[in-house]
Scaffold this motif. Structure first.
Motif, PDB file in Angstrom:
ATOM      1  N   ASP A   3      -4.840  15.781   9.699  1.00  0.00           N
ATOM      2  CA  ASP A   3      -4.619  14.384  10.077  1.00  0.00           C
ATOM      3  C   ASP A   3      -4.277  13.522   8.864  1.00  0.00           C
ATOM      4  OD1 ASP A   3      -7.023  13.761   8.781  1.00  0.00           O
ATOM      5  OD2 ASP A   3      -8.154  13.527  10.640  1.00  0.00           O
ATOM      6  N   THR A   4      -4.081  12.227   9.097  1.00  0.00           N
ATOM      7  CA  THR A   4      -3.669  11.317   8.026  1.00  0.00           C
ATOM      8  C   THR A   4      -4.724  11.141   6.950  1.00  0.00           C
ATOM      9  OG1 THR A   4      -4.449   9.413   9.284  1.00  0.00           O
ATOM     10  CG2 THR A   4      -2.122   9.990   9.521  1.00  0.00           C
ATOM     11  N   GLU A   5      -5.962  11.521   7.251  1.00  0.00           N
ATOM     12  CA  GLU A   5      -7.033  11.427   6.258  1.00  0.00           C
ATOM     13  C   GLU A   5      -7.218  12.725   5.474  1.00  0.00           C
ATOM     14  OE1 GLU A   5      -8.370   8.469   5.666  1.00  0.00           O
ATOM     15  OE2 GLU A   5      -7.070   7.721   7.254  1.00  0.00           O
ATOM     16  N   GLY A   6      -6.498  13.784   5.869  1.00  0.00           N
ATOM     17  CA  GLY A   6      -6.605  15.061   5.168  1.00  0.00           C
ATOM     18  C   GLY A   6      -7.582  16.037   5.794  1.00  0.00           C
ATOM     19  N   HIS A   7      -8.098  15.715   6.977  1.00  0.00           N
ATOM     20  CA  HIS A   7      -9.066  16.577   7.662  1.00  0.00           C
ATOM     21  C   HIS A   7      -8.365  17.443   8.713  1.00  0.00           C
ATOM     22  CE1 HIS A   7     -12.278  14.335   5.776  1.00  0.00           C
ATOM     23  NE2 HIS A   7     -11.735  13.217   6.209  1.00  0.00           N
ATOM     24  N   LEU A   8      -8.954  18.608   8.971  1.00  0.00           N
ATOM     25  CA  LEU A   8      -8.416  19.485  10.018  1.00  0.00           C
ATOM     26  C   LEU A   8      -8.613  18.859  11.388  1.00  0.00           C
ATOM     27  CD1 LEU A   8      -9.452  23.106   8.990  1.00  0.00           C
ATOM     28  CD2 LEU A   8      -7.156  22.176   9.174  1.00  0.00           C
ATOM     29  N   GLN A  65      -3.801  31.427  -3.135  1.00  0.00           N
ATOM     30  CA  GLN A  65      -4.158  32.767  -2.652  1.00  0.00           C
ATOM     31  C   GLN A  65      -5.196  32.755  -1.533  1.00  0.00           C
ATOM     32  OE1 GLN A  65      -5.609  35.319  -5.716  1.00  0.00           O
ATOM     33  NE2 GLN A  65      -5.669  37.135  -4.427  1.00  0.00           N
ATOM     34  N   HIS A  66      -6.154  31.839  -1.583  1.00  0.00           N
ATOM     35  CA  HIS A  66      -7.259  31.846  -0.620  1.00  0.00           C
ATOM     36  C   HIS A  66      -7.168  30.753   0.445  1.00  0.00           C
ATOM     37  CE1 HIS A  66      -9.138  34.895  -3.040  1.00  0.00           C
ATOM     38  NE2 HIS A  66      -8.992  34.127  -4.104  1.00  0.00           N
ATOM     39  N   GLY A  67      -6.106  29.941   0.427  1.00  0.00           N
ATOM     40  CA  GLY A  67      -5.987  28.884   1.415  1.00  0.00           C
ATOM     41  C   GLY A  67      -5.050  27.787   0.963  1.00  0.00           C
ATOM     42  N   MET A  68      -5.507  26.542   1.117  1.00  0.00           N
ATOM     43  CA  MET A  68      -4.660  25.402   0.787  1.00  0.00           C
ATOM     44  C   MET A  68      -5.518  24.252   0.270  1.00  0.00           C
ATOM     45  SD  MET A  68      -1.845  23.503   3.172  1.00  0.00           S
ATOM     46  CE  MET A  68      -0.805  24.948   3.164  1.00  0.00           C
ATOM     47  N   ILE A  69      -4.957  23.505  -0.678  1.00  0.00           N
ATOM     48  CA  ILE A  69      -5.600  22.301  -1.177  1.00  0.00           C
ATOM     49  C   ILE A  69      -4.761  21.113  -0.718  1.00  0.00           C
ATOM     50  CG2 ILE A  69      -6.238  20.975  -3.227  1.00  0.00           C
ATOM     51  CD1 ILE A  69      -6.715  23.648  -4.637  1.00  0.00           C
ATOM     52  N   VAL A  70      -5.441  20.126  -0.144  1.00  0.00           N
ATOM     53  CA  VAL A  70      -4.795  18.894   0.311  1.00  0.00           C
ATOM     54  C   VAL A  70      -5.337  17.761  -0.547  1.00  0.00           C
ATOM     55  CG1 VAL A  70      -4.465  17.304   2.243  1.00  0.00           C
ATOM     56  CG2 VAL A  70      -4.652  19.769   2.670  1.00  0.00           C
ATOM     57  N   ALA A 124       0.849  -1.198   0.000  1.00  0.00           N
ATOM     58  CA  ALA A 124       0.000   0.000   0.000  1.00  0.00           C
ATOM     59  C   ALA A 124       0.883   1.245   0.000  1.00  0.00           C
ATOM     60  CB  ALA A 124      -0.905   0.003   1.222  1.00  0.00           C
ATOM     61  N   GLU A 125       0.460   2.222  -0.758  1.00  0.00           N
ATOM     62  CA  GLU A 125       1.188   3.488  -0.810  1.00  0.00           C
ATOM     63  C   GLU A 125       0.199   4.630  -0.603  1.00  0.00           C
ATOM     64  OE1 GLU A 125       3.764   6.012  -4.029  1.00  0.00           O
ATOM     65  OE2 GLU A 125       4.043   3.839  -3.963  1.00  0.00           O
ATOM     66  N   ARG A 126       0.552   5.531   0.311  1.00  0.00           N
ATOM     67  CA  ARG A 126      -0.292   6.678   0.620  1.00  0.00           C
ATOM     68  C   ARG A 126       0.528   7.947   0.384  1.00  0.00           C
ATOM     69  NH1 ARG A 126      -3.769   6.767   5.797  1.00  0.00           N
ATOM     70  NH2 ARG A 126      -2.368   5.073   6.242  1.00  0.00           N
ATOM     71  N   ARG A 127      -0.049   8.887  -0.352  1.00  0.00           N
ATOM     72  CA  ARG A 127       0.618  10.160  -0.617  1.00  0.00           C
ATOM     73  C   ARG A 127      -0.298  11.310  -0.218  1.00  0.00           C
ATOM     74  NH1 ARG A 127       4.361  10.014  -5.792  1.00  0.00           N
ATOM     75  NH2 ARG A 127       4.987   7.842  -5.693  1.00  0.00           N
ATOM     76  N   THR A 128       0.328  12.338   0.309  1.00  0.00           N
ATOM     77  CA  THR A 128      -0.391  13.559   0.655  1.00  0.00           C
ATOM     78  C   THR A 128       0.351  14.726   0.026  1.00  0.00           C
ATOM     79  OG1 THR A 128      -1.026  12.622   2.784  1.00  0.00           O
ATOM     80  CG2 THR A 128      -1.270  15.000   2.525  1.00  0.00           C
ATOM     81  N   HIS A 129      -0.361  15.517  -0.728  1.00  0.00           N
ATOM     82  CA  HIS A 129       0.234  16.703  -1.345  1.00  0.00           C
ATOM     83  C   HIS A 129      -0.558  17.922  -0.882  1.00  0.00           C
ATOM     84  CE1 HIS A 129       1.015  19.582  -4.737  1.00  0.00           C
ATOM     85  NE2 HIS A 129       2.222  19.282  -4.314  1.00  0.00           N
ATOM     86  N   MET A 130       0.146  18.876  -0.293  1.00  0.00           N
ATOM     87  CA  MET A 130      -0.484  20.109   0.169  1.00  0.00           C
ATOM     88  C   MET A 130       0.126  21.263  -0.610  1.00  0.00           C
ATOM     89  SD  MET A 130      -0.207  19.287   4.257  1.00  0.00           S
ATOM     90  CE  MET A 130      -0.372  20.985   4.692  1.00  0.00           C
ATOM     91  N   VAL A 131      -0.719  22.129  -1.141  1.00  0.00           N
ATOM     92  CA  VAL A 131      -0.210  23.296  -1.868  1.00  0.00           C
ATOM     93  C   VAL A 131      -1.035  24.520  -1.484  1.00  0.00           C
ATOM     94  CG1 VAL A 131      -1.579  22.860  -3.961  1.00  0.00           C
ATOM     95  CG2 VAL A 131       0.542  24.169  -4.112  1.00  0.00           C
ATOM     96  N   SER A 132      -0.312  25.570  -1.175  1.00  0.00           N
ATOM     97  CA  SER A 132      -0.934  26.828  -0.776  1.00  0.00           C
ATOM     98  C   SER A 132      -1.359  27.603  -2.023  1.00  0.00           C
ATOM     99  CB  SER A 132       0.070  27.645   0.032  1.00  0.00           C
ATOM    100  OG  SER A 132      -0.501  28.856   0.441  1.00  0.00           O
TER     101      SER A 132
END
Length: 100
Positions: A90-95, A30-35, A20-28
């Motif tokens: 968190d690991t699921e992408g939630h605040l 202008q109005h916030g962030m996308i996970v 299993a492979e899990r990846r998380t990409h966060m990018v800022s």
């Protein structure tokens, strides 16, 4: 005033016969962030989820990379201020919150 502009995390578990492979990409932006979270189990098609958060929701965000840096600073000071709580993802992408 440090700010996370982009962060990539990758975790791979070698569980036979289905790694299993899990990846998380966060990018800022202008109005916030996308996970974006991606999960691939064995040969199955990857599953992908995206979450968008506003600047207001992320005020004081402490992502994984910043958390490691903070832990090193606290270790050098040998002291943790009382009530040290930050918003985190968190690991699921939630605040969620991260407390020390």
């Amino acid at each position: 005033q440090l700010e996370t502009l982009e962060q990539e995390e990758q975790e791979r578990l070698e569980l036979r016969p289905h790694p299993a492979e899990r990846r998380t990409h966060m990018v800022s932006h202008q109005h916030g962030m996308i996970v974006t979270k991606t999960l691939q189990e064995g040969e199955a098609e990857p599953q992908c989820w995206s979450f968008s958060y506003s600047q207001a929701e992320l005020q004081g965000l402490l992502p994984e990379g910043a958390s490691l840096l903070l832990l090193r600073v606290l270790a050098c000071q040998r002291e943790v201020p009382p009530g040290l709580i930050f918003p985190a993802i968190d690991t699921e992408g939630h605040l969620c919150t991260s407390s020390y």
